[in-house]
Write a protein that holds these residues in place. Structure first.
Motif, PDB file in Angstrom:
ATOM      1  N   HIS A 140      14.630  58.809  50.951  1.00  0.00           N
ATOM      2  CA  HIS A 140      15.128  59.906  51.777  1.00  0.00           C
ATOM      3  C   HIS A 140      16.648  59.915  51.827  1.00  0.00           C
ATOM      4  O   HIS A 140      17.284  58.849  51.877  1.00  0.00           O
ATOM      5  CB  HIS A 140      14.595  59.795  53.207  1.00  0.00           C
TER       6      HIS A 140
ATOM      7  N   GLN B 230      20.073  63.199  55.481  1.00  0.00           N
ATOM      8  CA  GLN B 230      19.539  64.308  56.275  1.00  0.00           C
ATOM      9  C   GLN B 230      18.015  64.321  56.322  1.00  0.00           C
ATOM     10  O   GLN B 230      17.423  65.222  56.896  1.00  0.00           O
ATOM     11  CB  GLN B 230      20.045  65.636  55.719  1.00  0.00           C
TER      12      GLN B 230
ATOM     13  N   LYS C 167      16.033  64.507  53.586  1.00  0.00           N
ATOM     14  CA  LYS C 167      15.454  65.189  52.433  1.00  0.00           C
ATOM     15  C   LYS C 167      14.757  64.171  51.522  1.00  0.00           C
ATOM     16  O   LYS C 167      15.280  63.093  51.267  1.00  0.00           O
ATOM     17  CB  LYS C 167      16.543  65.926  51.654  1.00  0.00           C
ATOM     18  N   ASP C 168      13.581  64.542  51.026  1.00  0.00           N
ATOM     19  CA  ASP C 168      12.823  63.657  50.150  1.00  0.00           C
ATOM     20  C   ASP C 168      13.395  63.713  48.729  1.00  0.00           C
ATOM     21  O   ASP C 168      13.344  64.743  48.061  1.00  0.00           O
ATOM     22  CB  ASP C 168      11.351  64.075  50.142  1.00  0.00           C
TER      23      ASP C 168
END
Length: 328
Positions: A51, A54, A56-57
């Motif tokens: 991750h 922020q 996000k993946d």
């Protein structure tokens, strides 16, 4: 209970110089600040997640790291910096391109430009969360994971020291040539507090010059400057935008800048607000005839500074044609 993703990372507040010895609990430890993407890696049996800061993946975009994490013999949650090495230095532009990849294109990109995770903290080990443990205990465990070769390339241990003089050496702008932006200071007794700005970061900075080509705010009292250099073809290229100017500089520059019209190389051009903002900047163009000296960190992408620079003064001893050329 094991940590649940996504996990907000602990952050660092900006400082202009190395902090005093007693600034953080337990005495200071210094780590190199590298030029990459902050990332948290969850490596557990049957499940790997990478991750961004922020949340996000990024797992699909970095299949090389995901595959390496899946092979780890002990489950861990790591905090670190995603990087891509190229020609002996960290390549931020290549890292950005990799972060946008998915599926087959990500696999090809991984083969061409492998990524690494420079690790500076371990937040969970073998199912046991470590957030409440002091930094020095977490660092000892992290070093042990590398010493026992649980963590091997593409995982790398971030350099750390208690030696203040060595930390000062890491602030030399020469380190910027290989992608080291400065130093992060941490307290030996500090727990890990997700989302808190409990650490301190000190960026390596050096001075440079460029032409003032535009302003934000009113030209008579500019809020910030857009500075530029000419490239070898004679094209005027944006180098950076400054941080907000102090009142004295606004008054002085407002009296010296000359407005430009259709003859300006940027006439009709639009500028993005950037820095997380949306929309466009309202820019007043001025004749690119005054030379500004500014302080900048080492994060430079193809001739343009990634972070805002700090205006220092006008260089009245320099003519516009004496300013360095735009170097991409």
């Amino acid at each position: 209970m094991p940590l649940d993703p996504p996990l907000e990372p602990m952050l660092a507040a900006d400082r202009g110089e190395l902090p005093a010895d007693g600034a953080l609990a337990g005495g200071l430890r210094f780590e190199q600040k590298v030029d990459g993407f902050r990332a948290i890696l969850f490596a557990r049996p049957g499940r790997v997640l990478l991750h961004s800061r922020q949340g996000k993946d990024l797992t699909e975009a970095f299949p090389d790291l995901a595959a390496a994490a899946a092979r780890l013999r002990e489950p861990v949650v790591l905090d670190g910096e995603l990087v891509v090495y190229h020609d002996g230095r960290l390549d931020f532009a290549q890292l950005q391109q990799r972060a946008r990849r998915s599926a087959r294109t990500a696999t090809r990109a991984a083969a061409a430009h492998p990524a690494a995770l420079i690790c500076f903290d371990v937040l969970e080990h073998a199912g046991t969360p470590l957030l409440a443990r002091p930094y020095h205990e977490r660092r000892t465990l992290l070093e042990d994971l590398f010493a026992r070769r649980i963590l091997t390339p593409p995982f790398t241990l971030c350099p750390a020291t208690a030696d203040r003089e060595l930390a000062r050496e890491w602030l030399d702008p020469a380190w910027g040539a290989v992608g080291i932006e400065g130093v992060v200071a941490k307290g030996a007794e500090q727990p890990y507090r997700p989302g808190a700005r409990g650490w301190l970061k000190i960026r390596s900075r050096s001075s440079a010059e460029a032409l003032i080509a535009g302003t934000t705010g009113s030209r008579s009292a500019p809020a910030s400057l857009l500075v530029a250099r000419y490239d070898d073809t004679g094209r005027l290229r944006l180098v950076a935008r400054t941080t907000p100017l102090p009142p004295a500089a606004r008054r002085d520059l407002g009296a010296r800048l000359t407005p430009a019209g259709a003859e300006h190389p940027w006439h009709g051009r639009h500028f993005s607000a950037g820095w997380g903002g949306r929309g466009e900047l309202e820019v007043d163009l001025v004749r690119p005839e005054l030379v500004a000296e500014f302080l900048a960190d080492t994060a430079n992408d193809a001739g343009r500074y990634r972070h805002p620079v700090r205006f220092q003064r006008l260089r009245e001893d320099q003519l516009p044609d004496q300013v360095a050329r735009f170097d991409s």
